[in-house]
Motif scaffolding. Structure first.
Motif, PDB file in Angstrom:
ATOM      1  N   GLU A  41       0.822  -1.218   0.000  1.00 13.55           N
ATOM      2  CA  GLU A  41       0.000   0.000   0.000  1.00 13.55           C
ATOM      3  C   GLU A  41       0.856   1.268   0.000  1.00 13.55           C
ATOM      4  OE1 GLU A  41      -3.561   0.165   3.029  1.00 13.55           O
ATOM      5  OE2 GLU A  41      -1.674   0.876   3.873  1.00 13.55           O
ATOM      6  N   LEU A  52      13.459   3.729  11.803  1.00 10.06           N
ATOM      7  CA  LEU A  52      12.729   4.837  11.184  1.00 10.06           C
ATOM      8  C   LEU A  52      13.170   6.192  11.736  1.00 10.06           C
ATOM      9  CD1 LEU A  52      10.345   5.079   9.229  1.00 10.06           C
ATOM     10  CD2 LEU A  52       8.802   4.967  11.178  1.00 10.06           C
ATOM     11  N   ARG A 251      -3.495  -5.079  11.632  1.00  8.30           N
ATOM     12  CA  ARG A 251      -4.360  -4.730  10.489  1.00  8.30           C
ATOM     13  C   ARG A 251      -5.056  -6.003  10.002  1.00  8.30           C
ATOM     14  NH1 ARG A 251      -2.470  -0.345   6.298  1.00  8.30           N
ATOM     15  NH2 ARG A 251      -4.576  -0.879   5.641  1.00  8.30           N
ATOM     16  N   GLY A 285       3.822 -12.074  10.717  1.00  5.91           N
ATOM     17  CA  GLY A 285       4.173 -10.731  11.185  1.00  5.91           C
ATOM     18  C   GLY A 285       3.156 -10.194  12.181  1.00  5.91           C
ATOM     19  N   GLY A 296       4.386  -7.565  18.467  1.00  2.96           N
ATOM     20  CA  GLY A 296       4.660  -6.245  17.890  1.00  2.96           C
ATOM     21  C   GLY A 296       6.137  -6.020  17.657  1.00  2.96           C
ATOM     22  N   VAL A 298       9.915  -7.388  15.427  1.00  4.03           N
ATOM     23  CA  VAL A 298      10.415  -8.004  14.205  1.00  4.03           C
ATOM     24  C   VAL A 298      10.834  -9.474  14.376  1.00  4.03           C
ATOM     25  CG1 VAL A 298      12.197  -7.842  12.423  1.00  4.03           C
ATOM     26  CG2 VAL A 298      11.139  -5.786  13.311  1.00  4.03           C
ATOM     27  N   THR A 334      15.218  -5.066  23.091  1.00  2.00           N
ATOM     28  CA  THR A 334      16.389  -4.254  23.417  1.00  2.00           C
ATOM     29  C   THR A 334      16.357  -3.036  22.518  1.00  2.00           C
ATOM     30  OG1 THR A 334      17.604  -5.571  21.853  1.00  2.00           O
ATOM     31  CG2 THR A 334      17.978  -6.091  24.128  1.00  2.00           C
TER      32      THR A 334
END
Ligand SMILES: Cc1cc2nc3c(=O)[nH]c(=O)nc-3n(C[C@H](O)[C@H](O)[C@H](O)COP(=O)(O)OP(=O)(O)OC[C@H]3O[C@@H](n4cnc5c(N)ncnc54)[C@H](O)[C@@H]3O)c2cc1C
Length: 669
Positions: A41, A52, A251, A285, A296, A298, A334
């Motif tokens: 998307e 990020l 989602r 995921g 929540g 990786v 961490t």
């Protein structure tokens, strides 16, 4: 036109986990097996969401990308960016995308991630109020923040602190007053206890970030440039920009719309094979709910990828191996918040026993069960953190002397107390996020990956949370120089044979002393033993042998301290250890001369037994240390070595007192 006969595998979502899934499919040759089509998307291909915030610092968009669009092309993956899947016809097995594109699938994988949760706060959609999830969000925040002087992050959890960090970075450039507004009584209330959170709060406040606890925001009102935050109690807070960072929600809206089973708490329900309630559809995921848990983070998502790729690819079917199962994942976290390490490992929230070291700068808590590490909470810098993480993962034993040192000094190990990373067993996991093992890293090193960046690129280690970066550095230093953990390092290899020999002689002497019958005192001068007999009949010779024995013992002690004293540059550690072992064997010869194999009674018996046990353990420690130089990959050998060395050091301490009493008793009587 050639017809593509491969079954179609559609992936919805091109985030971190969606990308990792593509990467693993490519690695496993699945592009020959499937036509792979990805819908994303966002307008960018998958990027590193974990880093990020670096977007405000040194990294640009291109640096954050996990792979370029060309990568997908080159690997035969059809990537549709800026296209969202809007509905799914499960009966016909067709996905309908936003561009009026319809595609039939054979297998469908949801990797739709999460969205930022916005609590029902009136005014949350005002201009100047943002969420924090995508590069687009960050671009908007960066644009808007150029003209503001104050900002508040709503939420004092992981994300809220990440936002505060981002704002702190931008503040360095523009000078923004920063607030964190949190509805609980302490920061990171899901992970930290109040005491640990207090240390973190100190650090945050030292950076001029104001923390407001027990503040539940009810509404935001725009008053000119100001955004007034109103709370259930207390005066409002006036800022010019607000970032809502109050958590995430999976989602699952698309899955719900096509009647896939979803958890009431949110998330697409999956079984251990990551299959949804529809056998053709899978979820991985953050959007997947496994046993009612949505992860929540990786690493659990990457673990799901490994399982699903194994199960979907032909290689798996051909090998006849049973299907892989996802059995849940560790939620160790961490992160570095504004230069402060914050980490929770393993069963950090369990009811097990715990020991804590705390001061103004650091909070360190270890959780232990049956004497083994099971969890830890860390706030502030701790050099041992990587090793603690390994100890928790491997449920290593927490020895009382480690616990004692920890409670006094906040350190668990002596510098030499643990083998350097290069000597860890092959299958010890170094990077927990990516599951990279020591053996894999060493092999990569030998093929030319001699920098942290190269190791990281080839193996994937340190690409998520980065906690293992110091371990990678240590590994490289260890492998390249053979130094670091001095007890085990390769430059000691020269002395291993000598050490083994000395240990063997020592062991032999200990056994002789134990099993040999005492040499009888002579009854006549013609007796063959006459000369030897003088040694323990004659006071002078008794003193000579006794004091020599004492001197040798003292020398061995001094050497054992010396070999740990790095500033003393004469000879290396291995050489001095060899000398220590030889002197140890020497003491046994003088022990025979002093006692004639007699154990004596009471105090003398205790002294004799203590001395022999000390030497026995010492010879075993020496022997296994020599073996460890050859068996560098054996965790068992290193574990035994560690135990024996520690036991040898401990057993020494009663001796000075016993010897003192022995000397007093001899002179007194
Ligand atoms: C600031 C920040 C810091 C973080 N720090 C850490 C950390 O230190 N450690 C850690 O482990 N985790 C961290 N995380 C969490 C981590 O980023 C996520 O766990 C990870 O990104 C999840 O990957 P995912 O692929 O499941 O979801 P996402 O990365 O969210 O990707 C999902 C993608 O699917 C797309 N999508 C959704 N629906 C559709 C649709 N219908 N059609 C097409 N596309 C769709 C979305 O737009 C999105 O691009 C952090 C997250 C943030 C935001």
């Amino acid at each position: 036109m050639e017809i593509d006969s491969r079954p179609t595998l559609v992936i919805i979502g091109n985030g971190m986990v969606g990308y990792k899934f593509c990467e693993k499919l490519v690695e496993n040759g699945a592009t020959a097996q499937f036509r792979i089509v990805v819908f994303g998307e966002e307008c960018l291909p998958a990027y590193d969401r974990v880093h990020l915030t670096e977007f405000f610092g040194r990294l640009g968009t291109a640096d954050l990308l996990l792979a370029s669009e060309d990568w997908y092309l080159e690997n035969g993956i059809e990537l549709h960016l800026g296209v969202s899947v809007e509905s799914i016809d499960r009966e016909q097995r067709v996905v309908h995308a936003s561009t009026n594109f319809h595609l039939q699938y054979d297998k469908l994988v949801f990797a739709t991630g999460s969205y930022p949760f916005v609590p029902s706060i009136e005014g949350a959609n005002l201009p100047g109020v943002f969420v924090y999830r995508t590069i687009d969000d960050l671009k908007e925040i960066a644009d808007y923040s150029r003209n503001v002087k104050s900002v508040a992050a709503i939420g004092g959890g992981l994300l809220g602190l990440e936002v505060a960090r981002a704002l702190e970075i931008s503040r360095e450039e523009g000078g923004i007053e920063t607030h964190i507004v949190h509805r609980s009584s302490h920061l990171m209330s899901r992970q930290l206890n109040a005491e640990a959170a207090a240390v973190l709060q100190n650090k945050v406040e030292e950076m001029d970030i104001q923390v407001h606890l027990n503040k539940q925001t009810t509404h935001i009102i725009a008053e000119g440039k100001a955004r007034m935050l109103h709370f259930t109690d207390g005066p409002p807070l006036a800022v010019e920009m607000v970032v809502i960072s109050a958590g995430i929600r999976p989602r699952d809206e698309l899955a719900r719309a096509c009647n896939l089973a979803c958890s009431t708490a949110g998330g697409i329900e999956v079984n251990d094979e990551l299959q949804t309630s529809d056998a053709h559809i899978y979820a991985i995921g953050e959007c997947a709910s496994h046993n009612g848990i949505c992860y929540g983070l990786v690493p659990p998502g990457y673990k799901m990828v490994d399982v699903l790729v194994e199960n979907l690819t032909e290689a798996q079917k051909r090998s006849g191996k049973p299907l892989q199962h996802f059995e849940g994942a560790d939620t160790s976290t961490t992160l570095k918040l504004m230069g402060v390490d914050v980490a929770v490992f393993g069963a950090y929230r369990s009811e097990d026993a715990r020991i804590t070291f705390v001061n103004d700068d650091v909070y360190r808590q270890l959780v232990h069960r049956d004497g083994k590490f099971v969890g830890a909470t860390v706030v502030g810098i701790w050099r041992e953190m990587g090793k603690v993480q390994q100890a928790v993962a491997a449920h290593q034993r927490l020895w009382f002397w480690n616990a004692w040192r920890f409670q006094r000094r906040g350190k668990l190990w002596r510098e030499q107390g643990m083998p350097g990373v290069q000597n860890w067993a092959e299958d010890t996991v170094v990077c927990n996020c990516m599951g990279v093992k020591r053996g894999e890293l060493s092999r990569a090193y030998t093929t030319g990956c001699t920098t942290v960046a190269a190791l990281s690129e080839i193996t994937g280690a340190a690409t998520v949370c980065g906690t293992c970066l110091p371990l990678l550095e240590e590994l490289i230093i260890g492998l390249s120089t053979g130094s670091d953990a001095r007890e085990y390092s390769p430059h000691l290899q020269h002395s291993w044979k000598g050490l083994l020999g000395a240990s063997f002689i020592g062991l032999f002497l200990v056994l002789i002393i134990y099993f040999f019958k005492p040499i009888p005192f002579s009854t006549t001068v013609q007796n063959l033993h006459h000369t030897i007999d003088t040694l323990w009949r004659d006071n002078f010779w008794k003193q000579v042998t006794g004091y020599t024995l004492l001197g040798f013992s003292a020398l061995a002690l001094i050497l054992s301290l010396r070999k740990r004293w790095t500033r003393f540059s004469l000879g290396d550690f291995g050489t001095w250890r060899l000398v220590h072992a030889l002197i140890g064997a020497g003491t046994l010869i003088f022990l025979i001369a002093h006692t004639g194999f007699r154990f004596g009674n009471n105090l003398n018996w205790i002294l004799m037994v203590s001395f022999l046990v000390l030497n026995l353990i010492g010879t075993l420690a020496g022997g296994i240390t020599a073996l460890a130089a050859k068996q560098r990959n054996s965790a068992v050998v290193h574990r035994w070595q560690n135990w024996l060395v520690q036991a040898h050091a401990l057993l020494f301490w009663p001796l000075p007192i016993l010897i003192l009493f022995h000397i007093i008793a001899v002179y007194y009587f």
